[in-house]
Design a protein around this motif. Structure first.
Motif, PDB file in Angstrom:
ATOM      1  N   VAL A  94       0.847  -1.188   0.000  1.00 10.22           N
ATOM      2  CA  VAL A  94       0.000   0.000   0.000  1.00 10.22           C
ATOM      3  C   VAL A  94       0.888   1.245   0.000  1.00 10.22           C
ATOM      4  O   VAL A  94       2.083   1.186   0.263  1.00 10.22           O
ATOM      5  CB  VAL A  94      -0.933   0.039   1.232  1.00 10.22           C
ATOM      6  N   ARG A  95       0.259   2.373  -0.316  1.00  7.99           N
ATOM      7  CA  ARG A  95       0.900   3.667  -0.191  1.00  7.99           C
ATOM      8  C   ARG A  95      -0.175   4.664   0.224  1.00  7.99           C
ATOM      9  O   ARG A  95      -1.337   4.290   0.402  1.00  7.99           O
ATOM     10  CB  ARG A  95       1.567   4.098  -1.510  1.00  7.99           C
ATOM     11  N   LYS A  96       0.198   5.909   0.376  1.00  9.70           N
ATOM     12  CA  LYS A  96      -0.752   6.930   0.816  1.00  9.70           C
ATOM     13  C   LYS A  96      -0.650   8.135  -0.100  1.00  9.70           C
ATOM     14  O   LYS A  96       0.454   8.572  -0.436  1.00  9.70           O
ATOM     15  CB  LYS A  96      -0.475   7.347   2.263  1.00  9.70           C
ATOM     16  N   TYR A  97      -1.818   8.667  -0.499  1.00  4.66           N
ATOM     17  CA  TYR A  97      -1.850   9.915  -1.257  1.00  4.66           C
ATOM     18  C   TYR A  97      -1.914  11.076  -0.280  1.00  4.66           C
ATOM     19  O   TYR A  97      -2.743  11.084   0.636  1.00  4.66           O
ATOM     20  CB  TYR A  97      -3.064   9.946  -2.190  1.00  4.66           C
ATOM     21  N   LEU A  98      -1.048  12.051  -0.465  1.00  8.51           N
ATOM     22  CA  LEU A  98      -0.928  13.174   0.451  1.00  8.51           C
ATOM     23  C   LEU A  98      -1.744  14.349  -0.089  1.00  8.51           C
ATOM     24  O   LEU A  98      -1.300  15.062  -0.992  1.00  8.51           O
ATOM     25  CB  LEU A  98       0.545  13.546   0.615  1.00  8.51           C
ATOM     26  N   HIS A  99      -2.931  14.543   0.456  1.00  9.58           N
ATOM     27  CA  HIS A  99      -3.866  15.506  -0.103  1.00  9.58           C
ATOM     28  C   HIS A  99      -3.446  16.952   0.120  1.00  9.58           C
ATOM     29  O   HIS A  99      -3.711  17.815  -0.723  1.00  9.58           O
ATOM     30  CB  HIS A  99      -5.262  15.300   0.518  1.00  9.58           C
ATOM     31  N   LYS A 105       3.624  17.005   5.291  1.00 10.33           N
ATOM     32  CA  LYS A 105       4.767  17.464   6.080  1.00 10.33           C
ATOM     33  C   LYS A 105       5.475  16.350   6.838  1.00 10.33           C
ATOM     34  O   LYS A 105       6.725  16.281   6.816  1.00 10.33           O
ATOM     35  CB  LYS A 105       4.309  18.559   7.048  1.00 10.33           C
ATOM     36  N   PRO A 106       4.768  15.425   7.535  1.00 12.19           N
ATOM     37  CA  PRO A 106       5.493  14.380   8.270  1.00 12.19           C
ATOM     38  C   PRO A 106       6.323  13.467   7.374  1.00 12.19           C
ATOM     39  O   PRO A 106       7.268  12.821   7.847  1.00 12.19           O
ATOM     40  CB  PRO A 106       4.366  13.591   8.952  1.00 12.19           C
ATOM     41  N   HIS A 107       5.989  13.414   6.099  1.00 14.33           N
ATOM     42  CA  HIS A 107       6.695  12.529   5.173  1.00 14.33           C
ATOM     43  C   HIS A 107       7.801  13.259   4.411  1.00 14.33           C
ATOM     44  O   HIS A 107       8.565  12.624   3.669  1.00 14.33           O
ATOM     45  CB  HIS A 107       5.709  11.915   4.167  1.00 14.33           C
ATOM     46  N   GLY A 108       7.870  14.581   4.584  1.00 10.97           N
ATOM     47  CA  GLY A 108       8.888  15.342   3.869  1.00 10.97           C
ATOM     48  C   GLY A 108       8.666  15.366   2.375  1.00 10.97           C
ATOM     49  O   GLY A 108       9.631  15.461   1.596  1.00 10.97           O
ATOM     50  N   LEU A 109       7.398  15.292   1.959  1.00  9.87           N
ATOM     51  CA  LEU A 109       7.055  15.259   0.539  1.00  9.87           C
ATOM     52  C   LEU A 109       6.071  16.386   0.230  1.00  9.87           C
ATOM     53  O   LEU A 109       5.370  16.865   1.126  1.00  9.87           O
ATOM     54  CB  LEU A 109       6.421  13.908   0.168  1.00  9.87           C
ATOM     55  N   GLY A 112      -0.030  16.440  -2.828  1.00  7.37           N
ATOM     56  CA  GLY A 112      -0.400  15.991  -4.163  1.00  7.37           C
ATOM     57  C   GLY A 112       0.461  14.880  -4.708  1.00  7.37           C
ATOM     58  O   GLY A 112       0.369  14.543  -5.886  1.00  7.37           O
ATOM     59  N   THR A 113       1.302  14.285  -3.845  1.00  6.08           N
ATOM     60  CA  THR A 113       2.148  13.163  -4.260  1.00  6.08           C
ATOM     61  C   THR A 113       1.830  11.940  -3.408  1.00  6.08           C
ATOM     62  O   THR A 113       0.998  11.989  -2.499  1.00  6.08           O
ATOM     63  CB  THR A 113       3.637  13.516  -4.128  1.00  6.08           C
ATOM     64  N   PHE A 114       2.505  10.842  -3.711  1.00  5.49           N
ATOM     65  CA  PHE A 114       2.302   9.587  -2.992  1.00  5.49           C
ATOM     66  C   PHE A 114       3.524   9.268  -2.121  1.00  5.49           C
ATOM     67  O   PHE A 114       4.658   9.590  -2.476  1.00  5.49           O
ATOM     68  CB  PHE A 114       2.109   8.419  -3.970  1.00  5.49           C
ATOM     69  N   THR A 115       3.277   8.587  -1.011  1.00  9.63           N
ATOM     70  CA  THR A 115       4.374   7.995  -0.262  1.00  9.63           C
ATOM     71  C   THR A 115       4.865   6.757  -1.014  1.00  9.63           C
ATOM     72  O   THR A 115       4.155   6.231  -1.882  1.00  9.63           O
ATOM     73  CB  THR A 115       3.914   7.583   1.146  1.00  9.63           C
ATOM     74  N   PRO A 116       6.059   6.257  -0.706  1.00  8.40           N
ATOM     75  CA  PRO A 116       6.528   5.028  -1.360  1.00  8.40           C
ATOM     76  C   PRO A 116       5.634   3.833  -0.983  1.00  8.40           C
ATOM     77  O   PRO A 116       5.000   3.811   0.073  1.00  8.40           O
ATOM     78  CB  PRO A 116       7.941   4.850  -0.794  1.00  8.40           C
TER      79      PRO A 116
END
Length: 291
Positions: A94-99, A105-109, A112-116
């Motif tokens: 699974v991954r997470k979409y960062l709305h 912010k917690p992911h440093g991304l 509008g992008t996805f986590t790995p």
């Protein structure tokens, strides 16, 4: 489908109200001590925000349909594989979409992008999905066949549009023209991919307002729960204790042999009464964990 590792999916289009249903399930999980693996449907979009903008521009230039409702813009093969793998062995990627920035912010991304992609944490009791395609079926992919409990959330279309328009205006600052363009662009995929799912669900919740929603584009407020009824349709009514539901849900009534109508303000209670025994039944079928 799986006995050891059940898959529960809530499906509905954007603005349908699936988030409210998810909160009810989360309350049940917490109360009953059930540990779910939560999967968000947005995480199986094919494109991040910037990629989707580019893909939409290409689609407009070539005159073909592209929307988040359709198969082309989503990883339906990967979603079906997740449901299958989880049902077989309780694993999956699974991954997470960062709305927004708060999520990103917690992911440093950037938003509008996805986590790995990463493996689900071991030890969950069931997989819970909320999104657009929990019951999707195409010529090449059958997501629905891997789901043990499929729930549809389907307000009548004018109410669905009213909710979407109001949200997109107030929360996202979209113009009327942009919202109308999105609705029209999504319509072919809505008909082909979203609507058919609601004939595969075990339960549908359809909210029907008792106030005028004839022109959703001029609505200034969303009809409240108390200004609505909810039609609850069951695929297999033989398994449902309708006399019990009628006694517990004041002012409810049967409209067909497989459908009960409840006041909108009773929707949360109705979901608690209906979902709790269904979830416990799924849990009871699982092999007991060694102590």
């Amino acid at each position: 489908m799986s006995v050891k590792h059940p898959v529960v999916a809530v499906t509905g289009s954007s603005g349908a109200g699936t988030t409210s249903v998810t909160r009810t399930f989360q309350e049940i999980f917490h109360r009953e001590g059930i540990e779910p693996a939560i999967v968000e449907g947005d995480s199986f979009h094919r494109y991040d925000r910037e990629q989707m903008r580019a893909a939409l521009a290409d689609a407009d230039a070539t005159g073909h349909t592209l929307s988040h409702f359709g198969a082309e813009a989503n990883l339906l093969t990967e979603l079906a594989a997740l449901f299958r793998d989880y049902g077989e062995s309780g694993v999956g990627s699974v991954r997470k979409y960062l709305h927004n920035d708060d999520e990103a912010k917690p992911h440093g991304l950037p938003a509008g992008t996805f986590t790995p992609w990463e493996d689900l944490k071991p030890g969950s009791d069931l997989l819970f999905y909320e999104g657009l395609h929990g019951g999707a079926v195409t010529d090449t992919v059958d997501v629905a066949r891997h789901v043990d409990l499929l729930v549809g959330v389907v307000p009548i279309v004018n109410l669905e549009w009213t909710q979407k328009i109001f949200r997109d205006k107030t929360e996202r600052g979209y113009s009327d023209e942009a919202i109308i363009d999105t609705i029209l662009r999504r319509m072919p995929d809505y008909v082909q991919y979203i609507c058919p799912q609601f004939s595969r669900t075990y339960i549908n919740f359809q909210r029907v307002p008792t106030v005028d929603t004839s022109n959703p584009f001029t609505a200034r407020t969303i009809p409240t729960a108390d200004e609505s009824f909810v039609i609850i349709r069951f695929a297999d009514p033989k398994e449902i204790d309708f006399p019990y539901l009628l006694s517990m849900l004041h002012d409810s009534f049967m409209s067909r042999t497989n459908s009960i109508v409840v006041p909108g303000g009773k929707m949360h209670l109705a979901m608690q009464l209906i979902f709790t025994p269904l979830i416990l039944r799924l849990m009871d079928k699982r092999p007991k964990r060694p102590r």
